[in-house]
Structures are given as structure tokens and as C-alpha cells.
Design a protein around this motif. Structure first.
Motif, PDB file in Angstrom:
ATOM      1  N   VAL A  74      93.451  38.285  86.811  1.00  0.00           N
ATOM      2  CA  VAL A  74      92.857  37.279  87.708  1.00  0.00           C
ATOM      3  C   VAL A  74      92.555  37.807  89.105  1.00  0.00           C
ATOM      4  CG1 VAL A  74      94.017  35.433  86.438  1.00  0.00           C
ATOM      5  CG2 VAL A  74      95.092  36.349  88.512  1.00  0.00           C
ATOM      6  N   LEU A  75      93.122  38.952  89.468  1.00  0.00           N
ATOM      7  CA  LEU A  75      92.976  39.428  90.845  1.00  0.00           C
ATOM      8  C   LEU A  75      91.527  39.699  91.252  1.00  0.00           C
ATOM      9  CD1 LEU A  75      94.493  40.076  93.409  1.00  0.00           C
ATOM     10  CD2 LEU A  75      94.960  42.374  92.497  1.00  0.00           C
ATOM     11  N   VAL A  93      99.438  32.921  93.579  1.00  0.00           N
ATOM     12  CA  VAL A  93     100.172  33.299  92.371  1.00  0.00           C
ATOM     13  C   VAL A  93     101.579  32.738  92.501  1.00  0.00           C
ATOM     14  CG1 VAL A  93     100.974  35.170  90.891  1.00  0.00           C
ATOM     15  CG2 VAL A  93      98.815  35.415  92.162  1.00  0.00           C
ATOM     16  N   LEU A  94     101.966  31.913  91.537  1.00  0.00           N
ATOM     17  CA  LEU A  94     103.251  31.220  91.569  1.00  0.00           C
ATOM     18  C   LEU A  94     104.127  31.691  90.414  1.00  0.00           C
ATOM     19  CD1 LEU A  94     101.769  27.646  92.114  1.00  0.00           C
ATOM     20  CD2 LEU A  94     102.898  29.046  93.866  1.00  0.00           C
ATOM     21  N   PHE A  95     105.305  32.203  90.744  1.00  0.00           N
ATOM     22  CA  PHE A  95     106.294  32.580  89.744  1.00  0.00           C
ATOM     23  C   PHE A  95     107.443  31.570  89.794  1.00  0.00           C
ATOM     24  CE2 PHE A  95     104.211  36.584  90.854  1.00  0.00           C
ATOM     25  CZ  PHE A  95     103.991  37.145  89.601  1.00  0.00           C
ATOM     26  N   VAL A  96     107.935  31.168  88.640  1.00  0.00           N
ATOM     27  CA  VAL A  96     109.058  30.229  88.572  1.00  0.00           C
ATOM     28  C   VAL A  96     110.178  30.894  87.785  1.00  0.00           C
ATOM     29  CG1 VAL A  96     109.840  27.932  87.889  1.00  0.00           C
ATOM     30  CG2 VAL A  96     107.465  28.269  88.608  1.00  0.00           C
ATOM     31  N   ASN A  97     111.377  30.970  88.404  1.00  0.00           N
ATOM     32  CA  ASN A  97     112.514  31.621  87.763  1.00  0.00           C
ATOM     33  C   ASN A  97     113.796  30.814  87.952  1.00  0.00           C
ATOM     34  OD1 ASN A  97     110.878  34.400  88.881  1.00  0.00           O
ATOM     35  ND2 ASN A  97     111.481  34.344  86.750  1.00  0.00           N
ATOM     36  N   PRO A 133      86.082  30.333  88.405  1.00  0.00           N
ATOM     37  CA  PRO A 133      87.035  31.235  89.045  1.00  0.00           C
ATOM     38  C   PRO A 133      88.466  30.693  89.007  1.00  0.00           C
ATOM     39  CG  PRO A 133      85.113  30.889  90.437  1.00  0.00           C
ATOM     40  CD  PRO A 133      85.010  29.905  89.322  1.00  0.00           C
ATOM     41  N   ILE A 134      89.416  31.573  88.700  1.00  0.00           N
ATOM     42  CA  ILE A 134      90.830  31.198  88.732  1.00  0.00           C
ATOM     43  C   ILE A 134      91.345  31.448  90.144  1.00  0.00           C
ATOM     44  CG2 ILE A 134      93.142  31.762  87.879  1.00  0.00           C
ATOM     45  CD1 ILE A 134      91.817  32.462  85.183  1.00  0.00           C
ATOM     46  N   ALA A 169     113.780  41.861  88.184  1.00  0.00           N
ATOM     47  CA  ALA A 169     112.629  42.768  88.210  1.00  0.00           C
ATOM     48  C   ALA A 169     111.340  42.010  88.494  1.00  0.00           C
ATOM     49  CB  ALA A 169     112.529  43.508  86.877  1.00  0.00           C
ATOM     50  N   GLU A 170     111.214  40.817  87.915  1.00  0.00           N
ATOM     51  CA  GLU A 170     110.029  39.996  88.180  1.00  0.00           C
ATOM     52  C   GLU A 170     109.953  39.637  89.655  1.00  0.00           C
ATOM     53  OE1 GLU A 170     108.301  35.614  86.853  1.00  0.00           O
ATOM     54  OE2 GLU A 170     109.648  36.691  85.489  1.00  0.00           O
ATOM     55  N   GLY A 171     111.119  39.293  90.237  1.00  0.00           N
ATOM     56  CA  GLY A 171     111.140  38.966  91.656  1.00  0.00           C
ATOM     57  C   GLY A 171     110.745  40.146  92.530  1.00  0.00           C
ATOM     58  N   ALA A 172     111.185  41.354  92.156  1.00  0.00           N
ATOM     59  CA  ALA A 172     110.815  42.542  92.923  1.00  0.00           C
ATOM     60  C   ALA A 172     109.310  42.786  92.855  1.00  0.00           C
ATOM     61  CB  ALA A 172     111.581  43.754  92.391  1.00  0.00           C
ATOM     62  N   TYR A 173     108.751  42.631  91.656  1.00  0.00           N
ATOM     63  CA  TYR A 173     107.303  42.799  91.491  1.00  0.00           C
ATOM     64  C   TYR A 173     106.545  41.753  92.313  1.00  0.00           C
ATOM     65  CZ  TYR A 173     102.741  42.516  89.197  1.00  0.00           C
ATOM     66  OH  TYR A 173     101.391  42.462  88.941  1.00  0.00           O
ATOM     67  N   ALA A 174     107.005  40.509  92.223  1.00  0.00           N
ATOM     68  CA  ALA A 174     106.335  39.432  92.954  1.00  0.00           C
ATOM     69  C   ALA A 174     106.420  39.650  94.460  1.00  0.00           C
ATOM     70  CB  ALA A 174     106.945  38.087  92.564  1.00  0.00           C
ATOM     71  N   ARG A 175     107.573  40.129  94.928  1.00  0.00           N
ATOM     72  CA  ARG A 175     107.728  40.362  96.371  1.00  0.00           C
ATOM     73  C   ARG A 175     106.771  41.449  96.860  1.00  0.00           C
ATOM     74  NH1 ARG A 175     110.320  38.541 101.222  1.00  0.00           N
ATOM     75  NH2 ARG A 175     108.950  39.707 102.587  1.00  0.00           N
ATOM     76  N   MET A 176     106.627  42.507  96.063  1.00  0.00           N
ATOM     77  CA  MET A 176     105.684  43.559  96.445  1.00  0.00           C
ATOM     78  C   MET A 176     104.252  43.036  96.465  1.00  0.00           C
ATOM     79  SD  MET A 176     107.180  47.026  94.657  1.00  0.00           S
ATOM     80  CE  MET A 176     107.399  46.339  93.010  1.00  0.00           C
ATOM     81  N   LEU A 177     103.909  42.186  95.489  1.00  0.00           N
ATOM     82  CA  LEU A 177     102.585  41.571  95.492  1.00  0.00           C
ATOM     83  C   LEU A 177     102.379  40.713  96.741  1.00  0.00           C
ATOM     84  CD1 LEU A 177     102.160  40.270  91.818  1.00  0.00           C
ATOM     85  CD2 LEU A 177     100.932  42.183  92.876  1.00  0.00           C
ATOM     86  N   HIS A 178     103.402  39.941  97.091  1.00  0.00           N
ATOM     87  CA  HIS A 178     103.308  39.075  98.277  1.00  0.00           C
ATOM     88  C   HIS A 178     102.926  39.895  99.511  1.00  0.00           C
ATOM     89  CE1 HIS A 178     104.516  36.038 101.267  1.00  0.00           C
ATOM     90  NE2 HIS A 178     105.111  37.035 101.884  1.00  0.00           N
ATOM     91  N   ASP A 179     103.629  41.010  99.702  1.00  0.00           N
ATOM     92  CA  ASP A 179     103.390  41.827 100.889  1.00  0.00           C
ATOM     93  C   ASP A 179     102.032  42.515 100.830  1.00  0.00           C
ATOM     94  OD1 ASP A 179     105.921  41.063 101.690  1.00  0.00           O
ATOM     95  OD2 ASP A 179     106.887  42.943 101.086  1.00  0.00           O
ATOM     96  N   ALA A 180     101.656  42.978  99.637  1.00  0.00           N
ATOM     97  CA  ALA A 180     100.411  43.740  99.513  1.00  0.00           C
ATOM     98  C   ALA A 180      99.167  42.867  99.605  1.00  0.00           C
ATOM     99  CB  ALA A 180     100.407  44.512  98.195  1.00  0.00           C
ATOM    100  N   LEU A 181      99.272  41.604  99.127  1.00  0.00           N
ATOM    101  CA  LEU A 181      98.079  40.765  99.032  1.00  0.00           C
ATOM    102  C   LEU A 181      97.923  39.764 100.181  1.00  0.00           C
ATOM    103  CD1 LEU A 181      98.118  40.065  95.182  1.00  0.00           C
ATOM    104  CD2 LEU A 181      96.526  41.526  96.450  1.00  0.00           C
ATOM    105  N   ALA A 182      98.957  39.603 100.990  1.00  0.00           N
ATOM    106  CA  ALA A 182      98.869  38.646 102.088  1.00  0.00           C
ATOM    107  C   ALA A 182      97.674  38.893 103.010  1.00  0.00           C
ATOM    108  CB  ALA A 182     100.176  38.655 102.893  1.00  0.00           C
ATOM    109  N   PRO A 183      97.331  40.148 103.331  1.00  0.00           N
ATOM    110  CA  PRO A 183      96.173  40.362 104.207  1.00  0.00           C
ATOM    111  C   PRO A 183      94.852  39.899 103.601  1.00  0.00           C
ATOM    112  CG  PRO A 183      97.578  42.318 104.170  1.00  0.00           C
ATOM    113  CD  PRO A 183      98.061  41.414 103.085  1.00  0.00           C
TER     114      PRO A 183
END
Length: 221
Positions: free
Chosen positions: A122-123, A134-138, A78-79, A158-172
């Protein structure tokens, strides 16, 4: 132990991050375009006693990313952790007035479609585990656009916006998504932005899980 998947494996930050997560006991899946390059990295890590395997993939070819990550999961386990940190091409960084609509195709594919393909691959495994990172480096242009580097400024934002939405959606679901901003060059002699310092910071983000956007050091004035 679970798998750490690194998209954009290279001899600098990529190798340092692989060593740090490998030292913590994770098996490593390294993704890069060159099989020869991957052989060199995996051989070096194997000498340190780290279990790893290379998988060829091109971040601009969505199918190759999906195939490589599915193969990594089926062969290594598993990843739990995905790091997306490939180095953008030099031609992404044209001045804004010299940047055409077509010039944005590859930067956006690199920084938005590539990450989305990786996360979607991977989700399901992270959800099955009940946890994940999930780690993004910019670079700094993700938060402070640079008119001489239009492609990366637009794509990183745009990558940061996508990552931020993922952060909020997947935190629970206990899947932590974070973006590490490195304002300047990654240099071996940099106190906070050397490959080793950044690798330690990424591992700390994974373990502490306390917020979305982190900075390797303050943005310059």
C-alpha cells in the motif's frame, strides 16, 4: 473518498472498525481467509449503506496479501488507511520452555512478514496520495512478555519494533504509523476495550496523528 483496508476482518473489532471508518465515508476493503465469512460481513455493512468489498487472503501466505491489496486498490481506489489486526492462532501461545525454534516460524510470519507485505503493497499508493495511516493492533504481551504465551510475546514485540521504525521513517511524508495496545480481552461490556470503543480510538488515532504507541487502557500491575 479513499479506501480503508482491514487485514483480519472479523465480527468483533474488525466489524466495529469497518463501521466507524465506513461511517466517515471511506470505502472498505476487507481481507480474511474465508470467502463465506467475508460475504457475511460485507452484506451486514451494505445494510448500513457502507460501500465495501471482501478479498480473500491468508496472512501466512505473503503472495495472497499482496494480490488482495493490489486488487482492492485497483477496484476501489487509493488505500489511505491500513489496519493490521488479525487474531493470532491459539497454538502461538505455548509456554516459553515448550516453544521450539520451529514453533516461532508461523508467529513471526504472522506478525512481521505479513505486516511488511501489506505495508509494501500500500505504500506506493499512500505516497501518491501524499498521506496515509497504518494502524497495528496488539495485545499487552507486545510490551510486557508473558512466559505462557511465548510465540505472541516474541512476535508482537518484533511487530512493534517494525512499526516503530516505520513511524519514524514515514512521518516526514505525512504517513502516520501507530500501534494500539489492548492489554486485556476485547469484550462487548468493557468500557475502553469493547469493539466499539476500540474502533473509535483507532479512528481518533487516524485523525489526531499524535504519537506512535497508544494504550486502550493502562497495563495491569
Amino acid at each position: 473518498m479513499t479506501t480503508f483496508a482491514l487485514v483480519g476482518a472479523g465480527p468483533g473489532l474488525g466489524l466495529a472498525a469497518a463501521r466507524r471508518f465506513g461511517a466517515a465515508g471511506h470505502t472498505l476493503a476487507l481481507l480474511a481467509r474465508s470467502a463465506q465469512h467475508l460475504d457475511t460481513l460485507t452484506a451486514e455493512l451494505a445494510r448500513d449503506g457502507i460501500q465495501c468489498r471482501g478479498f480473500t487472503a491468508d496472512v501466512l501466505v505473503i503472495e495472497s496479501l499482496t494480490t488482495a491489496l493490489h486488487l482492492a486498490e485497483s477496484t476501489l481506489g487509493p488505500i489511505e488507511i491500513l489496519q493490521y489486526s488479525p487474531v493470532p492462532r491459539a497454538d502461538f501461545m505455548k509456554p516459553v520452555l515448550d516453544t521450539s525454534a520451529d514453533d516461532l516460524d508461523d508467529p513471526l510470519a504472522f506478525s512481521v512478514k505479513g505486516p511488511a507485505a501489506c505495508v509494501n503493497a500500500v505504500l506506493p499508493g499512500m505516497r501518491a496520495l501524499g498521506r496515509g495511516t497504518v494502524l497495528f493492533v496488539n495485545g499487552g504481551s507486545a510490551v510486557r512478555p508473558h512466559p505462557e504465551r511465548a510465540g505472541t510475546s516474541i512476535a508482537f514485540a518484533a511487530e512493534g519494533a517494525y512499526a516503530r521504525m516505520l513511524h519514524d521513517a514515514l512521518a516526514p511524508e505525512d504517513i502516520h504509523v501507530s500501534q494500539l495496545i489492548v492489554p486485556g480481552a476485547i469484550r462487548p461490556d468493557a468500557e475502553h476495550s469493547s469493539p466499539q470503543a476500540l474502533a473509535e480510538r483507532l479512528y481518533d488515532i487516524h485523525t489526531r496523528r499524535d504519537g506512535f504507541r497508544q494504550y486502550a487502557e493502562p497495563l495491569p500491575d
